[in-house]
Every structure is written in C-alpha cells, then in structure tokens.
Design an enzyme around this catalytic site. Structure first.
Site, PDB file in Angstrom:
ATOM      1  N   GLY A 282      -1.395  -7.484   3.449  1.00 52.41           N
ATOM      2  CA  GLY A 282      -1.178  -6.052   3.617  1.00 52.41           C
ATOM      3  C   GLY A 282      -0.201  -5.805   4.750  1.00 52.41           C
TER       4      GLY A 282
ATOM      5  N   GLU B 226      -9.803  -0.603  -1.595  1.00 47.80           N
ATOM      6  CA  GLU B 226      -9.433   0.791  -1.316  1.00 47.80           C
ATOM      7  C   GLU B 226      -9.561   1.647  -2.574  1.00 47.80           C
ATOM      8  OE1 GLU B 226      -5.707  -0.197   0.552  1.00 47.80           O
ATOM      9  OE2 GLU B 226      -6.845  -1.119   2.183  1.00 47.80           O
TER      10      GLU B 226
ATOM     11  N   LYS C  90       0.857  -1.204   0.000  1.00 50.57           N
ATOM     12  CA  LYS C  90       0.000   0.000   0.000  1.00 50.57           C
ATOM     13  C   LYS C  90       0.889   1.249   0.000  1.00 50.57           C
ATOM     14  CE  LYS C  90      -3.614  -2.789   1.986  1.00 50.57           C
ATOM     15  NZ  LYS C  90      -4.812  -2.915   2.812  1.00 50.57           N
TER      16      LYS C  90
ATOM     17  N   SER D  89      -6.172  -9.248   6.942  1.00 50.24           N
ATOM     18  CA  SER D  89      -5.565  -9.577   8.236  1.00 50.24           C
ATOM     19  C   SER D  89      -4.949 -10.979   8.275  1.00 50.24           C
ATOM     20  CB  SER D  89      -6.571  -9.393   9.371  1.00 50.24           C
ATOM     21  OG  SER D  89      -6.975  -8.032   9.443  1.00 50.24           O
TER      22      SER D  89
END
Ligand code: 13P
Length: 252
Positions: free
Chosen positions: A236, A99, A12, A215
């Site tokens: 992530g 996102e 990210k 997660s």
C-alpha cells in the site's frame, strides 16, 4: 516447486493523473530490466488506461484494479465491471480487501460473484484475507482465516483456484507501520496452504501464490520475501513512492 515472485502496488485512493504518470515513469526508470518479478500496478480506475499505456511492452509489468462489480453492465451508477477492466487491458483485480469489507460492507457472497465475473473476463483475482487485532489477540486468527478461505473458495473448482492469487493482509498491519514478523507471516502462509490442501489438493496448494500485505516496506521486505511460503507482497503506502516500491521489488 518454484512459484511466481510477485510485487503488487495498491495505490488505493491516491495520486492525481499527473502524479500517477510521474510515479510510473520513475518506477520504469529503475526497474524496466528487472525481469524475474511479476510487477502489478493497481491504480485508481481513472488511471488504468493511461498507466496501462505507459506499461505496454514493459517486461513483466501488468495493471490491476482495486475492485469490480458483480455484473457485466447495467444500471449500477458508479460501478465498474470486470468486462470494462478487461477492455482496458487489466489483468488482475483485488477482491475482498479489508477496506472493502470494513467501509463498504462487502461480504462473502459479493466476493464469490465478483470472483466469478473476474474469471469470466480472464482477470486474475487477488483474494485478500486477514484478521483484526482483536481476532489475533483472542487467538482466533486461524479460525477467521479458515472461514474467509472456505466460505469463498468452496464455490470454485480446482481449475478456477489455479487462476487465483491469495493475499494475506492482517488488518492490524495495514497502514499502521506495524508489520507481521517474518515468523508470523510464514506461519500464516503455511497455514493458508494447509487449508487449500483440505479444500482441494496439495498440488494446487503448492502452486497458488500467496502475497503478504501490511506495512511492507524496503526495510522488512527482504526478510518477509525470504520466507518459504511468502511469494511476494501487496504493497500500500510504500507503493506510492517509486524508490521504496523499487527497493521492495529488488528485495527478492
Ligand atoms: P500498507 O502497505 O499501506 O500497510 O497497505 C497494505 C494494503 O492494504 C495493500 O492492499
């Protein structure tokens, strides 16, 4: 049938240039000989080239991008094209991440164009789908996932879809510490294959890798990856730490 095992790290919008270098070096230090898993590092655009250099000639390591534009080139200030990504050695690109859907209002029509651009430049699209907590609580998760798949994949041929990866990332599990249980992940991955059967055929449904994201961490990766229809993870937060990311890779 045996599908590829894949662990992808979506950084990210994180890390400085120096931190990116250190992270990759630390990953390589631990994983360089671990060959049976496809490892994809997905850093921010400015580091693609330097991270790619570090990964050059490393077995089963690749670089991916977090997004691409719908056009090859032109007056699109601030955008990056699939053509450019290909030219720095990129082999994968995320399309449809939640996102991008949420903050940048990207829609199915964008994903279709981006996916076509990616395929035209030999990039493997990783098409991300997932339901919100409201959609799950109201028992609409299968419907939403079907819509996200059908509305985009129907614009592609079987031979195109053979070059894709799907990532199931329930929005409620992204960055929240709340992971889908192995049972929830398996149930949805199996369902995704059934939608691909309806759209195309069982051959392609059995072949297409489906990653779980949300997660995923060193504690839950093993159980998730043991599920019949889970072919790996799109990671992530835990991909920002070399030890955690490597433990996830070793979880197969
Ligand atoms: P987390 O692993 O931080 O939940 O993020 C998942 C994700 O969005 C990967 O694309």
């Amino acid at each position: 049938m045996s599908r590829l095992k894949i662990v992808a790290g979506n950084w990210k919008m994180n890390k400085s240039s120096q931190e990116a270098k250190t992270l990759v070096e630390n990953i390589l230090h631990q994983v360089s000989e671990f060959d049976n898993v496809v490892k994809i590092i997905i850093p921010p655009f400015p580091y693609l080239d330097s991270v790619g250099q570090l990964l050059k000639n490393k077995s089963n390591f690749y670089i991916g991008a977090q997004n691409c534009h719908t056009h090859d080139k032109g007056a699109y200030t601030g955008e990056v094209s699939a053509l450019m990504l290909q030219s720095v050695g990129c082999q994968y690109v995320l399309i449809g991440h939640s996102e991008r859907r949420q903050y940048f209002k990207e829609k199915d029509a964008d994903f279709i164009l981006k996916m076509k651009e990616a395929l035209a430049h030999q990039l493997t699209p990783i098409y991300c789908i997932g339901e919100t907590i409201h959609e799950r609580k109201t028992d609409n998760h299968f419907k939403v996932i079907t819509e996200q798949l059908v509305s985009v994949l129907k614009s592609f041929s079987v031979s195109d879809v053979k070059k894709m990866i799907i990532a199931y990332e329930p929005v409620w599990a992204i960055g929240t510490g709340e992971t889908a249980t192995a049972q929830q992940a398996q149930e949805m991955h199996e369902f995704i294959r059934s939608v691909v059967v309806d759209l195309f055929d069982s051959g392609i449904a059995n072949e297409i890798p489906i990653l779980y994201g949300g997660s995923c961490n060193p504690k839950n990766a093993q159980e998730l990856f043991a599920c019949k229809d889970v072919d790996g993870g799109l990671i992530g937060g835990a991909s920002l730490n070399a030890d955690d990311f490597c433990k996830i890779i070793f979880s197969f």
